[in-house]
Scaffold this motif. Sequence first.
Motif, PDB file in Angstrom:
ATOM      1  N   GLY A 290      -1.767  -0.164  -3.605  1.00 38.61           N
ATOM      2  CA  GLY A 290      -0.332  -0.432  -3.600  1.00 38.61           C
ATOM      3  C   GLY A 290       0.418   0.879  -3.487  1.00 38.61           C
ATOM      4  O   GLY A 290      -0.203   1.958  -3.458  1.00 38.61           O
TER       5      GLY A 290
ATOM      6  N   ALA B 105       1.557  11.205  -3.590  1.00 39.33           N
ATOM      7  CA  ALA B 105       0.302  10.433  -3.566  1.00 39.33           C
ATOM      8  C   ALA B 105      -0.830  11.125  -4.328  1.00 39.33           C
ATOM      9  O   ALA B 105      -1.505  10.503  -5.141  1.00 39.33           O
ATOM     10  CB  ALA B 105      -0.118  10.167  -2.120  1.00 39.33           C
ATOM     11  N   HIS B 106      -1.028  12.426  -4.065  1.00 40.52           N
ATOM     12  CA  HIS B 106      -2.169  13.120  -4.677  1.00 40.52           C
ATOM     13  C   HIS B 106      -1.801  13.841  -5.972  1.00 40.52           C
ATOM     14  O   HIS B 106      -2.676  14.381  -6.644  1.00 40.52           O
ATOM     15  CB  HIS B 106      -2.779  14.125  -3.691  1.00 40.52           C
ATOM     16  CG  HIS B 106      -3.478  13.450  -2.561  1.00 40.52           C
ATOM     17  ND1 HIS B 106      -4.811  13.134  -2.583  1.00 40.52           N
ATOM     18  CD2 HIS B 106      -3.000  12.984  -1.383  1.00 40.52           C
ATOM     19  CE1 HIS B 106      -5.135  12.519  -1.470  1.00 40.52           C
ATOM     20  NE2 HIS B 106      -4.059  12.416  -0.715  1.00 40.52           N
TER      21      HIS B 106
ATOM     22  N   THR C 116       1.275   6.371  -4.317  1.00 37.39           N
ATOM     23  CA  THR C 116       0.300   5.298  -4.128  1.00 37.39           C
ATOM     24  C   THR C 116      -0.364   4.904  -5.442  1.00 37.39           C
ATOM     25  O   THR C 116      -0.430   5.708  -6.376  1.00 37.39           O
ATOM     26  CB  THR C 116      -0.787   5.748  -3.120  1.00 37.39           C
ATOM     27  OG1 THR C 116      -1.798   4.747  -3.060  1.00 37.39           O
ATOM     28  CG2 THR C 116      -1.451   7.053  -3.520  1.00 37.39           C
TER      29      THR C 116
ATOM     30  N   ASP D 250       6.383  12.896  -1.220  1.00 35.70           N
ATOM     31  CA  ASP D 250       5.253  11.973  -1.390  1.00 35.70           C
ATOM     32  C   ASP D 250       4.325  12.568  -2.453  1.00 35.70           C
ATOM     33  O   ASP D 250       3.721  13.620  -2.234  1.00 35.70           O
ATOM     34  CB  ASP D 250       4.531  11.807  -0.041  1.00 35.70           C
ATOM     35  CG  ASP D 250       3.326  10.883  -0.123  1.00 35.70           C
ATOM     36  OD1 ASP D 250       2.887  10.563  -1.247  1.00 35.70           O
ATOM     37  OD2 ASP D 250       2.816  10.484   0.944  1.00 35.70           O
TER      38      ASP D 250
ATOM     39  N   SER E 226      -3.462   3.940  -5.156  1.00 32.35           N
ATOM     40  CA  SER E 226      -4.876   3.941  -4.745  1.00 32.35           C
ATOM     41  C   SER E 226      -5.635   5.207  -5.148  1.00 32.35           C
ATOM     42  O   SER E 226      -6.810   5.334  -4.843  1.00 32.35           O
ATOM     43  CB  SER E 226      -4.977   3.742  -3.228  1.00 32.35           C
ATOM     44  OG  SER E 226      -4.556   4.910  -2.545  1.00 32.35           O
ATOM     45  N   LYS E 227      -4.964   6.129  -5.829  1.00 34.59           N
ATOM     46  CA  LYS E 227      -5.678   7.345  -6.217  1.00 34.59           C
ATOM     47  C   LYS E 227      -5.796   7.395  -7.747  1.00 34.59           C
ATOM     48  O   LYS E 227      -6.677   6.749  -8.284  1.00 34.59           O
ATOM     49  CB  LYS E 227      -4.990   8.553  -5.591  1.00 34.59           C
ATOM     50  CG  LYS E 227      -4.880   8.336  -4.050  1.00 34.59           C
ATOM     51  CD  LYS E 227      -4.462   9.516  -3.287  1.00 34.59           C
ATOM     52  CE  LYS E 227      -4.076   9.158  -1.858  1.00 34.59           C
ATOM     53  NZ  LYS E 227      -5.165   8.620  -1.036  1.00 34.59           N
TER      54      LYS E 227
ATOM     55  N   HIS F  98       0.794  13.739   6.095  1.00 35.24           N
ATOM     56  CA  HIS F  98      -0.155  12.625   6.191  1.00 35.24           C
ATOM     57  C   HIS F  98       0.269  11.661   7.312  1.00 35.24           C
ATOM     58  O   HIS F  98       1.456  11.527   7.610  1.00 35.24           O
ATOM     59  CB  HIS F  98      -0.149  11.882   4.841  1.00 35.24           C
ATOM     60  CG  HIS F  98      -1.192  10.820   4.736  1.00 35.24           C
ATOM     61  ND1 HIS F  98      -0.905   9.481   4.864  1.00 35.24           N
ATOM     62  CD2 HIS F  98      -2.531  10.912   4.515  1.00 35.24           C
ATOM     63  CE1 HIS F  98      -2.029   8.787   4.710  1.00 35.24           C
ATOM     64  NE2 HIS F  98      -3.017   9.632   4.502  1.00 35.24           N
TER      65      HIS F  98
ATOM     66  N   ASN G  79       5.417   4.619   2.540  1.00 31.57           N
ATOM     67  CA  ASN G  79       5.996   5.644   3.413  1.00 31.57           C
ATOM     68  C   ASN G  79       6.627   5.024   4.656  1.00 31.57           C
ATOM     69  O   ASN G  79       7.744   5.375   5.033  1.00 31.57           O
ATOM     70  CB  ASN G  79       4.942   6.686   3.803  1.00 31.57           C
ATOM     71  CG  ASN G  79       4.818   7.763   2.738  1.00 31.57           C
ATOM     72  OD1 ASN G  79       5.744   7.990   1.953  1.00 31.57           O
ATOM     73  ND2 ASN G  79       3.676   8.412   2.681  1.00 31.57           N
TER      74      ASN G  79
ATOM     75  N   GLU H 116       5.082  16.876   0.663  1.00 30.58           N
ATOM     76  CA  GLU H 116       4.118  16.217  -0.227  1.00 30.58           C
ATOM     77  C   GLU H 116       3.863  17.097  -1.457  1.00 30.58           C
ATOM     78  O   GLU H 116       3.864  18.325  -1.358  1.00 30.58           O
ATOM     79  CB  GLU H 116       2.791  15.984   0.505  1.00 30.58           C
ATOM     80  CG  GLU H 116       2.928  15.027   1.679  1.00 30.58           C
ATOM     81  CD  GLU H 116       1.640  14.891   2.504  1.00 30.58           C
ATOM     82  OE1 GLU H 116       0.538  14.994   1.929  1.00 30.58           O
ATOM     83  OE2 GLU H 116       1.757  14.689   3.718  1.00 30.58           O
TER      84      GLU H 116
ATOM     85  N   SER I 200       0.620   8.575   7.386  1.00 33.65           N
ATOM     86  CA  SER I 200       1.596   7.528   7.015  1.00 33.65           C
ATOM     87  C   SER I 200       3.021   8.052   7.154  1.00 33.65           C
ATOM     88  O   SER I 200       3.950   7.275   7.413  1.00 33.65           O
ATOM     89  CB  SER I 200       1.346   7.048   5.585  1.00 33.65           C
ATOM     90  OG  SER I 200       1.436   8.125   4.677  1.00 33.65           O
TER      91      SER I 200
ATOM     92  N   THR J  53       0.866  -1.196   0.000  1.00 35.51           N
ATOM     93  CA  THR J  53       0.000   0.000   0.000  1.00 35.51           C
ATOM     94  C   THR J  53       0.898   1.241   0.000  1.00 35.51           C
ATOM     95  O   THR J  53       2.102   1.148   0.288  1.00 35.51           O
ATOM     96  CB  THR J  53      -0.896   0.096   1.272  1.00 35.51           C
ATOM     97  OG1 THR J  53      -0.041   0.254   2.409  1.00 35.51           O
ATOM     98  CG2 THR J  53      -1.768  -1.127   1.462  1.00 35.51           C
ATOM     99  N   GLY J  54       0.295   2.391  -0.262  1.00 38.43           N
ATOM    100  CA  GLY J  54       1.032   3.651  -0.187  1.00 38.43           C
ATOM    101  C   GLY J  54       1.426   3.948   1.256  1.00 38.43           C
ATOM    102  O   GLY J  54       2.493   4.513   1.519  1.00 38.43           O
ATOM    103  N   TYR J  55       0.555   3.572   2.165  1.00 35.60           N
ATOM    104  CA  TYR J  55       0.858   3.746   3.590  1.00 35.60           C
ATOM    105  C   TYR J  55       2.160   3.009   3.925  1.00 35.60           C
ATOM    106  O   TYR J  55       3.069   3.567   4.551  1.00 35.60           O
ATOM    107  CB  TYR J  55      -0.327   3.196   4.400  1.00 35.60           C
ATOM    108  CG  TYR J  55      -0.168   3.252   5.904  1.00 35.60           C
ATOM    109  CD1 TYR J  55      -0.485   4.407   6.600  1.00 35.60           C
ATOM    110  CD2 TYR J  55       0.280   2.148   6.617  1.00 35.60           C
ATOM    111  CE1 TYR J  55      -0.349   4.463   7.981  1.00 35.60           C
ATOM    112  CE2 TYR J  55       0.419   2.188   7.985  1.00 35.60           C
ATOM    113  CZ  TYR J  55       0.100   3.349   8.676  1.00 35.60           C
ATOM    114  OH  TYR J  55       0.235   3.404  10.028  1.00 35.60           O
TER     115      TYR J  55
ATOM    116  N   SER K  65      -3.414  16.777   1.034  1.00 34.06           N
ATOM    117  CA  SER K  65      -4.767  16.261   0.812  1.00 34.06           C
ATOM    118  C   SER K  65      -5.847  17.039   1.544  1.00 34.06           C
ATOM    119  O   SER K  65      -7.022  16.893   1.248  1.00 34.06           O
ATOM    120  CB  SER K  65      -4.832  14.799   1.229  1.00 34.06           C
ATOM    121  OG  SER K  65      -4.472  14.661   2.579  1.00 34.06           O
TER     122      SER K  65
HETATM  123  C1  LIG Z   1      -0.229  11.874   1.236  1.00 28.74           C
HETATM  124  C2  LIG Z   1      -0.581  10.419   1.310  1.00 28.74           C
HETATM  125  N1  LIG Z   1       0.394   9.510   1.387  1.00 28.74           N
HETATM  126  C3  LIG Z   1       0.109   8.188   1.456  1.00 28.74           C
HETATM  127  C4  LIG Z   1      -1.184   7.725   1.455  1.00 28.74           C
HETATM  128  C5  LIG Z   1      -1.463   6.254   1.615  1.00 28.74           C
HETATM  129  O1  LIG Z   1      -1.871   5.648   0.446  1.00 28.74           O
HETATM  130  P1  LIG Z   1      -2.600   4.243   0.403  1.00 28.74           P
HETATM  131  O2  LIG Z   1      -4.051   4.509   0.266  1.00 28.74           O
HETATM  132  O3  LIG Z   1      -2.046   3.578  -0.801  1.00 28.74           O
HETATM  133  O4  LIG Z   1      -2.253   3.488   1.645  1.00 28.74           O
HETATM  134  C6  LIG Z   1      -2.224   8.633   1.329  1.00 28.74           C
HETATM  135  C7  LIG Z   1      -3.615   8.133   1.255  1.00 28.74           C
HETATM  136  O5  LIG Z   1      -4.473   8.419   1.999  1.00 28.74           O
HETATM  137  C8  LIG Z   1      -1.924  10.016   1.279  1.00 28.74           C
HETATM  138  O6  LIG Z   1      -2.913  10.926   1.218  1.00 28.74           O
END
Ligand SMILES: Cc1ncc(COP(=O)(O)O)c(C=O)c1O
Lengths: 84, 394
Positions: B250, B212-213, B241, B210, B243-244, B137, B116, B181, B139, B111-113, B185
């Motif tokens: 992942g 992610a977004h 991530t 990061d 997941s977005k 975030h 990190n 980041e 994570s 996961t993205g979590y 978010s």
């Molecule tokens: C800035 C940031 N990093 C990491 C993540 C974690 O991503 P994931 O949903 O893949 O666990 C998120 C998701 O909420 C996020 O907003």
Amino acid sequence: MTENNYNEIMKLLCDRLKVVSNSNIPITSETNIISQLSIDSIKLLNLIMEIEDTFDISIPINALADVQTVRELADLVYKIKSAS
Amino acid sequence: MNLLEKLDASAAARKALLPDGVGAFGIPIEEVYSATEARIGDRRVLLLGTNNYLGLTFAPECIRAAHEAIDKEGTGTTGSRMANGSYFGHRSLEREFADFYQCDSAIVFTTGYQANLGTISGLVGPGDTVLIDGDSHASIYDGCVLSGADIIRFKHNDTVDMEKRLRRLGDRVETTLIIAEGIYSMLGDQAPLADIVKLKNAYGCILLLDEAHSLGVLGETGQGLVEATGLLKEVDFITGTFSKSLCSIGGYCVSNHPQLEQLRYVSHPYIFTASPSPATIASTRAALELLRKGSHLRTLLWQNCTQLYTQLKKGGYLLGPHPGPVIAAIVDTPRQALLLWQNLLEHNIYVNLILPPAAPEGKSLVRCSVNAAHTPEQIKYVGDTFCKLRSLVC
Ligand SMILES: Cc1ncc(COP(=O)(O)O)c(C=O)c1O
């Protein structure tokens, strides 16, 4: 650092905590910051930034794991300031 | 107070903010119709609170790839990347990410979590320092805690404040990791990357960004803020991530530092968890291809972002500083935010509700996420409804 400095730190913490917690509870060295003052985690972390600036020190937020009371926070600030 | 009583106390605090029966958190989605519509209870709602930025959740290419992978390789890998969980697909996706970022290596996490957690705890340890944005975030915070390094926060997006804290670190800057980041978010604002890079070079630190977004959202090919600012080569490690914008699950880390590979041997969040399923990897690979070729999707996304941001701003809402896919109306009290959120739902619009302490500076947020699949009519309806309900938050 002297006892005076320690008292100064304690007074500053009590004053700032009073403002941040926005509560009427009298704040002493034994007041529990989280459970008695119900200060949320982000407010506490922002307060730490402010204290870092006031004393020109770095306070790692992981060191707060051992801090519950105002006295413990004052001890931490005093220790870091003395070593700097 | 025993352990269970402590949970009761935190539940009481939650209920004080949000009465029972108000399902703003973990709302049950009964059916999903498309990238923009679903059923909540008996309402057909417009989805304005997902991270589906490019609108690819139902892309036929991704669905087909996932089906084929299940048929060929089964439903799960049943093992860690370190043991039996590194299939051809996982390794290929790593090569494709490295190629996408013109980097030497990439690591895929579950996961993205975990990307990190695994990257941060692999890079720093006790005695080292992480200097992180105050609005990071969870994570990132959790990765820092897991690492055992000293954690110092700087004021959100404030490089003057950041430099002050770097200066105080003295010689410790040599073992300091700075973390920011691409897009934050909560308010959808972007990191001042050029200034951060200047400082990291001046003080000799390592920088992790990061994205992610911002993956798929910023930059000509969708690399993120590194591409939009032309600073790809200046950032040491990029995490993100699936997941977005990639509509899967992942996470990844890419870098030109050969030391990245060592993370596979020291990073618990990489080692002690099962690898992503074959279908997950296959749909991610297909989505990454669409993302790289997706400048038309980014054009649609940005048209939608600008349309909604402008409309809400005109309607008198206080918003984050940058227009973008995350558009948050900043509201003074949790009660006002809840009322607006409920009324939007009654108008068949689902958005995210964010209450303190999750929202910055004690405010509450009613946050929209815009995607490329929303039609201009849908966006207009959302904007009109927000404006109609404005008096609820005055
Ligand atoms: C800035 C940031 N990093 C990491 C993540 C974690 O991503 P994931 O949903 O893949 O666990 C998120 C998701 O909420 C996020 O907003």
